[in-house]
Design a protein around this motif. Structure first.
Motif, PDB file in Angstrom:
ATOM      1  N   GLY A 118      10.448  -0.811  -7.751  1.00 39.33           N
ATOM      2  CA  GLY A 118       9.468  -1.493  -8.829  1.00 39.33           C
ATOM      3  C   GLY A 118       8.306  -1.935  -8.340  1.00 39.33           C
ATOM      4  O   GLY A 118       7.176  -1.922  -9.185  1.00 39.33           O
ATOM      5  N   SER A 119       7.945  -1.867  -7.095  1.00 41.05           N
ATOM      6  CA  SER A 119       6.547  -2.541  -6.858  1.00 41.05           C
ATOM      7  C   SER A 119       5.621  -1.476  -7.168  1.00 41.05           C
ATOM      8  O   SER A 119       5.592  -0.309  -6.919  1.00 41.05           O
ATOM      9  N   PRO A 120       4.372  -1.841  -7.576  1.00 41.68           N
ATOM     10  CA  PRO A 120       3.276  -1.135  -8.362  1.00 41.68           C
ATOM     11  C   PRO A 120       2.492  -0.610  -6.763  1.00 41.68           C
ATOM     12  O   PRO A 120       2.474  -1.530  -5.976  1.00 41.68           O
ATOM     13  N   VAL A 121       2.313   0.884  -6.706  1.00 43.14           N
ATOM     14  CA  VAL A 121       1.660   1.250  -5.392  1.00 43.14           C
ATOM     15  C   VAL A 121       0.093   1.632  -6.077  1.00 43.14           C
ATOM     16  O   VAL A 121      -0.282   2.093  -7.221  1.00 43.14           O
ATOM     17  N   LEU A 122      -0.850   1.059  -5.246  1.00 42.50           N
ATOM     18  CA  LEU A 122      -2.103   1.123  -5.715  1.00 42.50           C
ATOM     19  C   LEU A 122      -2.875   2.188  -4.870  1.00 42.50           C
ATOM     20  O   LEU A 122      -4.061   2.751  -5.532  1.00 42.50           O
ATOM     21  N   ASP A 123      -2.533   2.492  -3.957  1.00 40.82           N
ATOM     22  CA  ASP A 123      -3.076   3.554  -3.053  1.00 40.82           C
ATOM     23  C   ASP A 123      -2.290   4.172  -2.159  1.00 40.82           C
ATOM     24  O   ASP A 123      -1.398   3.456  -1.416  1.00 40.82           O
ATOM     25  N   ILE A 124      -2.530   5.531  -1.803  1.00 43.11           N
ATOM     26  CA  ILE A 124      -1.977   6.090  -0.388  1.00 43.11           C
ATOM     27  C   ILE A 124      -2.900   7.115   0.373  1.00 43.11           C
ATOM     28  O   ILE A 124      -3.652   7.582  -0.360  1.00 43.11           O
ATOM     29  N   LYS A 125      -2.820   6.796   1.663  1.00 43.83           N
ATOM     30  CA  LYS A 125      -3.719   7.493   2.508  1.00 43.83           C
ATOM     31  C   LYS A 125      -2.969   8.192   3.606  1.00 43.83           C
ATOM     32  O   LYS A 125      -2.037   7.517   4.300  1.00 43.83           O
ATOM     33  N   PRO A 126      -3.396   9.153   4.010  1.00 47.32           N
ATOM     34  CA  PRO A 126      -2.707   9.992   5.189  1.00 47.32           C
ATOM     35  C   PRO A 126      -2.749   9.018   6.322  1.00 47.32           C
ATOM     36  O   PRO A 126      -3.959   8.611   6.434  1.00 47.32           O
ATOM     37  N   TYR A 127      -1.905   9.106   7.368  1.00 50.79           N
ATOM     38  CA  TYR A 127      -2.409   8.153   8.473  1.00 50.79           C
ATOM     39  C   TYR A 127      -3.019   9.049   9.495  1.00 50.79           C
ATOM     40  O   TYR A 127      -2.451   9.962   9.881  1.00 50.79           O
ATOM     41  N   LEU A 128      -3.942   8.584   9.950  1.00 52.44           N
ATOM     42  CA  LEU A 128      -4.890   9.359  11.006  1.00 52.44           C
ATOM     43  C   LEU A 128      -4.912   8.227  12.303  1.00 52.44           C
ATOM     44  O   LEU A 128      -5.104   7.257  12.308  1.00 52.44           O
ATOM     45  N   PRO A 129      -4.139   9.093  13.491  1.00 50.28           N
ATOM     46  CA  PRO A 129      -4.340   8.043  14.743  1.00 50.28           C
ATOM     47  C   PRO A 129      -5.773   7.702  14.902  1.00 50.28           C
ATOM     48  O   PRO A 129      -5.906   6.574  15.799  1.00 50.28           O
ATOM     49  N   GLU A 130      -6.557   8.382  14.413  1.00 53.39           N
ATOM     50  CA  GLU A 130      -8.044   7.976  15.104  1.00 53.39           C
ATOM     51  C   GLU A 130      -8.358   6.567  14.145  1.00 53.39           C
ATOM     52  O   GLU A 130      -9.542   5.986  14.794  1.00 53.39           O
ATOM     53  N   PHE A 131      -7.872   6.061  13.214  1.00 48.55           N
ATOM     54  CA  PHE A 131      -7.858   4.981  12.621  1.00 48.55           C
ATOM     55  C   PHE A 131      -7.219   4.010  13.331  1.00 48.55           C
ATOM     56  O   PHE A 131      -7.162   2.502  12.868  1.00 48.55           O
ATOM     57  N   ALA A 132      -6.519   3.965  14.160  1.00 50.56           N
ATOM     58  CA  ALA A 132      -5.443   3.131  14.926  1.00 50.56           C
ATOM     59  C   ALA A 132      -6.368   2.466  15.917  1.00 50.56           C
ATOM     60  O   ALA A 132      -7.449   2.928  16.141  1.00 50.56           O
ATOM     61  N   PRO A 133      -5.971   1.132  16.111  1.00 53.47           N
ATOM     62  CA  PRO A 133      -7.034   0.358  17.033  1.00 53.47           C
ATOM     63  C   PRO A 133      -7.155   1.236  18.650  1.00 53.47           C
ATOM     64  O   PRO A 133      -6.043   2.094  19.044  1.00 53.47           O
ATOM     65  N   ARG A 134      -8.376   1.113  18.871  1.00 54.77           N
ATOM     66  CA  ARG A 134      -8.839   1.836  20.197  1.00 54.77           C
ATOM     67  C   ARG A 134      -8.648   0.676  21.311  1.00 54.77           C
ATOM     68  O   ARG A 134      -9.216  -0.376  20.894  1.00 54.77           O
TER      69      ARG A 134
END
Length: 151
Positions: A118-134
């Motif tokens: 029942g939790s409201p979902v606000l957004d969904i984004k594809p996971y891109l490893p380039e956005f992971a910490p460097r």
């Protein structure tokens, strides 16, 4: 400035109660709202193995605006709410990277989403490893202990 967010969907089939461990095998659906998203909003999403889900902790309070012991455990240090991922956030927002199992129109099946049924979902984004910490990631020892059985 105030912001209002309209949920784009709802978590279905997940846990009913907030138990903070063993989420890794939890599989659930995200049912997207046709009033908020066109039928082709998920086009191409199935090409990804993981998604980031932004959702609302709709059953928590804002009891912590400062510091607390994570999970109330006095053997862990008292740290500020912004130095932990407790659900009693100032703005009740959760963010989780989870496995994308299937996409069927406006219904997504995911694994490892730590949101209640029942939790409201606000957004969904594809996971891109380039956005992971460097580079190297540093975390305190108490958080390693806390997360040992989370997923």
């Amino acid at each position: 400035m105030q912001h209002a967010f309209a949920p784009i969907g709802t978590v279905r089939g997940s846990r009913q109660e907030s138990v903070q461990d063993n989420w890794g095998d939890t599989e659930c659906r995200i049912e997207l709202d046709p009033a908020e998203l066109d039928a082709d909003a998920t086009l191409g999403l199935s090409d990804y193995s993981h998604v980031e889900v932004v959702f609302a902790f709709d059953r928590t309070d804002r009891s912590c605006r400062g510091a607390q012991h994570p999970r109330g455990n006095p053997s862990w240090p008292r740290v500020g709410i912004l130095a932990q991922r407790a659900p009693n956030r100032p703005n009740h927002i959760g963010v989780t990277v989870c496995a994308l199992v299937a996409v069927d129109g406006r219904t997504l099946t995911v694994r490892g989403l730590d949101a209640l049924d029942g939790s409201p979902v606000l957004d969904i984004k594809p996971y891109l490893p380039e956005f992971a910490p460097r580079g190297e990631v540093r975390v305190p020892q108490w958080s390693v202990e806390l997360m040992r059985h989370y997923f």
